[in-house]
Design a protein around this motif. Structure first.
Motif, PDB file in Angstrom:
ATOM      1  N   PRO A 160      47.700  44.768  64.063  1.00  0.00           N
ATOM      2  CA  PRO A 160      48.041  44.975  65.680  1.00  0.00           C
ATOM      3  C   PRO A 160      48.153  43.612  66.418  1.00  0.00           C
ATOM      4  O   PRO A 160      48.698  43.533  67.511  1.00  0.00           O
ATOM      5  CB  PRO A 160      47.203  46.157  66.228  1.00  0.00           C
ATOM      6  CG  PRO A 160      47.066  46.754  65.040  1.00  0.00           C
ATOM      7  CD  PRO A 160      46.847  45.883  63.771  1.00  0.00           C
ATOM      8  N   ASP A 161      47.242  42.853  65.893  1.00  0.00           N
ATOM      9  CA  ASP A 161      47.093  41.297  66.392  1.00  0.00           C
ATOM     10  C   ASP A 161      48.263  40.341  65.921  1.00  0.00           C
ATOM     11  O   ASP A 161      47.902  39.191  66.354  1.00  0.00           O
ATOM     12  CB  ASP A 161      45.639  40.787  66.116  1.00  0.00           C
ATOM     13  CG  ASP A 161      44.756  41.581  66.951  1.00  0.00           C
ATOM     14  OD1 ASP A 161      45.042  41.994  67.987  1.00  0.00           O
ATOM     15  OD2 ASP A 161      43.665  41.967  66.240  1.00  0.00           O
ATOM     16  N   GLY A 162      48.916  40.692  65.092  1.00  0.00           N
ATOM     17  CA  GLY A 162      50.197  40.022  64.486  1.00  0.00           C
ATOM     18  C   GLY A 162      49.707  39.153  63.266  1.00  0.00           C
ATOM     19  O   GLY A 162      50.329  38.197  62.969  1.00  0.00           O
ATOM     20  N   LEU A 163      48.553  39.443  62.773  1.00  0.00           N
ATOM     21  CA  LEU A 163      48.100  38.579  61.437  1.00  0.00           C
ATOM     22  C   LEU A 163      48.701  39.105  60.488  1.00  0.00           C
ATOM     23  O   LEU A 163      48.976  40.557  60.509  1.00  0.00           O
ATOM     24  CB  LEU A 163      46.642  38.577  61.585  1.00  0.00           C
ATOM     25  CG  LEU A 163      45.814  37.828  62.626  1.00  0.00           C
ATOM     26  CD1 LEU A 163      44.362  37.956  62.347  1.00  0.00           C
ATOM     27  CD2 LEU A 163      46.203  36.483  62.888  1.00  0.00           C
ATOM     28  N   VAL A 164      48.969  38.464  59.370  1.00  0.00           N
ATOM     29  CA  VAL A 164      49.269  38.797  57.970  1.00  0.00           C
ATOM     30  C   VAL A 164      48.372  38.824  56.905  1.00  0.00           C
ATOM     31  O   VAL A 164      47.553  38.026  56.682  1.00  0.00           O
ATOM     32  CB  VAL A 164      50.618  37.561  57.809  1.00  0.00           C
ATOM     33  CG1 VAL A 164      50.913  38.069  56.275  1.00  0.00           C
ATOM     34  CG2 VAL A 164      51.212  37.376  58.580  1.00  0.00           C
ATOM     35  N   LEU A 165      48.782  40.080  56.406  1.00  0.00           N
ATOM     36  CA  LEU A 165      47.799  40.406  55.054  1.00  0.00           C
ATOM     37  C   LEU A 165      48.188  39.498  54.006  1.00  0.00           C
ATOM     38  O   LEU A 165      49.005  39.645  53.411  1.00  0.00           O
ATOM     39  CB  LEU A 165      47.978  41.924  54.833  1.00  0.00           C
ATOM     40  CG  LEU A 165      46.948  42.241  53.708  1.00  0.00           C
ATOM     41  CD1 LEU A 165      45.508  42.135  54.113  1.00  0.00           C
ATOM     42  CD2 LEU A 165      47.229  43.837  53.319  1.00  0.00           C
ATOM     43  N   HIS A 166      47.244  38.627  53.825  1.00  0.00           N
ATOM     44  CA  HIS A 166      47.223  37.781  52.543  1.00  0.00           C
ATOM     45  C   HIS A 166      46.675  38.534  51.248  1.00  0.00           C
ATOM     46  O   HIS A 166      45.332  39.043  51.461  1.00  0.00           O
ATOM     47  CB  HIS A 166      46.886  36.297  52.752  1.00  0.00           C
ATOM     48  CG  HIS A 166      47.730  35.741  53.579  1.00  0.00           C
ATOM     49  ND1 HIS A 166      48.142  35.959  54.714  1.00  0.00           N
ATOM     50  CD2 HIS A 166      48.401  34.432  53.186  1.00  0.00           C
ATOM     51  CE1 HIS A 166      49.017  35.027  55.126  1.00  0.00           C
ATOM     52  NE2 HIS A 166      49.161  33.948  54.320  1.00  0.00           N
ATOM     53  N   ILE A 167      46.835  38.117  50.199  1.00  0.00           N
ATOM     54  CA  ILE A 167      46.126  38.698  48.819  1.00  0.00           C
ATOM     55  C   ILE A 167      45.939  37.485  48.051  1.00  0.00           C
ATOM     56  O   ILE A 167      46.819  36.467  47.923  1.00  0.00           O
ATOM     57  CB  ILE A 167      46.986  39.883  48.163  1.00  0.00           C
ATOM     58  CG1 ILE A 167      48.418  39.455  47.721  1.00  0.00           C
ATOM     59  CG2 ILE A 167      47.067  40.974  49.051  1.00  0.00           C
ATOM     60  CD1 ILE A 167      48.798  40.420  46.572  1.00  0.00           C
ATOM     61  N   ALA A 168      44.797  37.411  47.417  1.00  0.00           N
ATOM     62  CA  ALA A 168      44.403  36.564  46.431  1.00  0.00           C
ATOM     63  C   ALA A 168      45.009  36.963  44.809  1.00  0.00           C
ATOM     64  O   ALA A 168      44.314  37.817  44.449  1.00  0.00           O
ATOM     65  CB  ALA A 168      42.957  36.385  46.172  1.00  0.00           C
ATOM     66  N   HIS A 169      46.179  36.659  44.488  1.00  0.00           N
ATOM     67  CA  HIS A 169      46.799  36.946  43.504  1.00  0.00           C
ATOM     68  C   HIS A 169      46.296  36.519  42.208  1.00  0.00           C
ATOM     69  O   HIS A 169      46.174  35.270  41.847  1.00  0.00           O
ATOM     70  CB  HIS A 169      48.553  36.693  43.705  1.00  0.00           C
ATOM     71  CG  HIS A 169      49.386  37.409  42.778  1.00  0.00           C
ATOM     72  ND1 HIS A 169      49.890  36.708  41.805  1.00  0.00           N
ATOM     73  CD2 HIS A 169      49.772  38.787  42.632  1.00  0.00           C
ATOM     74  CE1 HIS A 169      50.779  37.549  40.963  1.00  0.00           C
ATOM     75  NE2 HIS A 169      50.509  38.725  41.708  1.00  0.00           N
ATOM     76  N   ALA A 170      46.003  37.521  41.250  1.00  0.00           N
ATOM     77  CA  ALA A 170      45.370  37.237  40.176  1.00  0.00           C
ATOM     78  C   ALA A 170      46.254  36.434  39.375  1.00  0.00           C
ATOM     79  O   ALA A 170      45.778  35.140  38.562  1.00  0.00           O
ATOM     80  CB  ALA A 170      44.765  38.369  39.301  1.00  0.00           C
ATOM     81  N   ALA A 171      47.575  36.767  39.157  1.00  0.00           N
ATOM     82  CA  ALA A 171      48.443  35.965  38.028  1.00  0.00           C
ATOM     83  C   ALA A 171      48.635  34.737  38.340  1.00  0.00           C
ATOM     84  O   ALA A 171      48.627  33.818  37.570  1.00  0.00           O
ATOM     85  CB  ALA A 171      49.482  36.837  37.518  1.00  0.00           C
ATOM     86  N   SER A 172      48.884  34.436  39.734  1.00  0.00           N
ATOM     87  CA  SER A 172      49.520  33.195  40.093  1.00  0.00           C
ATOM     88  C   SER A 172      48.223  32.222  40.504  1.00  0.00           C
ATOM     89  O   SER A 172      48.386  31.226  40.545  1.00  0.00           O
ATOM     90  CB  SER A 172      50.308  33.289  41.338  1.00  0.00           C
ATOM     91  OG  SER A 172      49.612  33.818  42.414  1.00  0.00           O
ATOM     92  N   GLY A 173      46.990  32.785  40.900  1.00  0.00           N
ATOM     93  CA  GLY A 173      45.826  32.344  41.194  1.00  0.00           C
ATOM     94  C   GLY A 173      45.981  31.523  42.847  1.00  0.00           C
ATOM     95  O   GLY A 173      45.500  30.577  43.155  1.00  0.00           O
ATOM     96  N   LYS A 174      46.929  32.075  43.614  1.00  0.00           N
ATOM     97  CA  LYS A 174      47.418  31.730  44.838  1.00  0.00           C
ATOM     98  C   LYS A 174      46.952  32.774  45.919  1.00  0.00           C
ATOM     99  O   LYS A 174      47.081  34.068  45.447  1.00  0.00           O
ATOM    100  CB  LYS A 174      48.580  31.321  45.037  1.00  0.00           C
ATOM    101  CG  LYS A 174      49.076  30.175  44.081  1.00  0.00           C
ATOM    102  CD  LYS A 174      50.714  29.855  44.105  1.00  0.00           C
ATOM    103  CE  LYS A 174      51.125  28.794  43.267  1.00  0.00           C
ATOM    104  NZ  LYS A 174      52.607  28.456  43.353  1.00  0.00           N
ATOM    105  N   TRP A 175      46.982  32.399  47.086  1.00  0.00           N
ATOM    106  CA  TRP A 175      46.874  33.273  48.277  1.00  0.00           C
ATOM    107  C   TRP A 175      48.478  33.497  48.635  1.00  0.00           C
ATOM    108  O   TRP A 175      48.922  32.538  48.847  1.00  0.00           O
ATOM    109  CB  TRP A 175      46.110  32.847  49.391  1.00  0.00           C
ATOM    110  CG  TRP A 175      44.575  33.078  48.995  1.00  0.00           C
ATOM    111  CD1 TRP A 175      43.862  32.023  48.783  1.00  0.00           C
ATOM    112  CD2 TRP A 175      43.681  34.075  49.866  1.00  0.00           C
ATOM    113  NE1 TRP A 175      42.628  32.524  48.692  1.00  0.00           N
ATOM    114  CE2 TRP A 175      42.481  33.860  49.324  1.00  0.00           C
ATOM    115  CE3 TRP A 175      44.178  35.279  50.169  1.00  0.00           C
ATOM    116  CZ2 TRP A 175      41.575  34.841  49.474  1.00  0.00           C
ATOM    117  CZ3 TRP A 175      43.146  36.294  50.478  1.00  0.00           C
ATOM    118  CH2 TRP A 175      41.862  35.850  49.919  1.00  0.00           C
ATOM    119  N   LEU A 176      48.620  35.017  48.689  1.00  0.00           N
ATOM    120  CA  LEU A 176      50.372  35.251  48.790  1.00  0.00           C
ATOM    121  C   LEU A 176      50.369  35.954  50.242  1.00  0.00           C
ATOM    122  O   LEU A 176      49.389  36.861  50.406  1.00  0.00           O
ATOM    123  CB  LEU A 176      50.811  36.019  47.667  1.00  0.00           C
ATOM    124  CG  LEU A 176      50.811  35.321  46.404  1.00  0.00           C
ATOM    125  CD1 LEU A 176      51.508  36.288  45.277  1.00  0.00           C
ATOM    126  CD2 LEU A 176      51.265  33.904  46.410  1.00  0.00           C
TER     127      LEU A 176
END
Length: 226
Positions: free
Chosen positions: A58-74
């Motif tokens: 509701p505050d306009g923030l984006v849900l990022h995930i720490a992706h295991a396969a890429s090793g990146k925050w997506l």
């Protein structure tokens, strides 16, 4: 029956209707469709489709995930299509439930068409018998009021809410921001998700509730007299 080529083509057409300047970026996808390539087959190495979502709170923030396969925050959550998927939106809902435990009733769709279609190369992995290939990603925009997640441990290591500017892809950020200008974020994101084409919400004081079916052409912000 699974997702058809016609479904993919209609989705591309709906996307380009609002973002015609993106034609050159999605042209490789259109060419593959014109050649009759089955983009729903993840073993099709000329290119195959994926489905993903940017999820806002509701505050306009984006849900990022720490992706295991890429090793990146997506900033987008998704993956390959499966045979049981009947639509791209259905694939998005399945991926969100599998990866972070968000159920359809936890989510609200903000736009029927994708906010972003991306075509990008994936390096081959000899250990899995995968050559270099293209991912053709259809990314949608949803919102949720949930803050607790059940992570698929082998896919997602952690989650974080981050500002929109944290997204590294300028085209994705532009697509999200353009959608938000056109459509207000629901004031009740934790209500059950309506089917694409239907939107529900309330005024800020909670007095009036509404359901809108079909495209939204105009929207207004009301407020009480001072």
């Amino acid at each position: 029956m699974g997702i058809t080529a016609d479904h993919l083509r209609r989705t591309v057409t709906a996307y380009l209707a609002t973002r015609p300047e993106q034609r050159d970026f999605v042209d490789p996808l259109i060419q593959l469709l014109d050649q009759g390539v089955d983009l729903t087959d993840r073993r099709e190495w000329r290119g195959h489709a994926t489905a993903s979502a940017v999820v806002l709170n509701p505050d306009g923030l984006v849900l990022h995930i720490a992706h295991a396969a890429s090793g990146k925050w997506l900033p987008a959550i998704g993956g390959h299509l499966e045979e049981e998927d009947a639509s791209l939106t259905g694939a998005v809902l399945r991926e969100l439930e599998e990866e972070v435990g968000l159920k359809p009733q936890d989510l609200v769709w903000l736009l029927d068409a994708p906010v972003h279609i991306d075509v990008f190369p994936i390096p081959g992995r000899e250990t899995r018998g995968e050559p270099d290939h293209l991912h053709l990603d259809f990314c949608f925009l949803l919102t949720t009021g949930r803050t607790d997640f059940r992570l698929q441990a082998d896919e997602v290591h952690a989650t974080a809410w981050r500002p929109m500017d944290a997204q590294v892809d300028d085209r994705l950020r532009e697509g999200v921001q353009r959608a938000l200008v056109q459509l207000p974020v629901s004031s009740q994101p934790s209500e059950p998700a309506a089917a694409p084409g239907t939107r529900t919400g309330r005024c800020q004081c909670g007095t009036v509730a509404y359901t809108v079916t079909g495209p939204v052409r105009d929207s207004y912000l009301c407020f009480p007299d001072a």
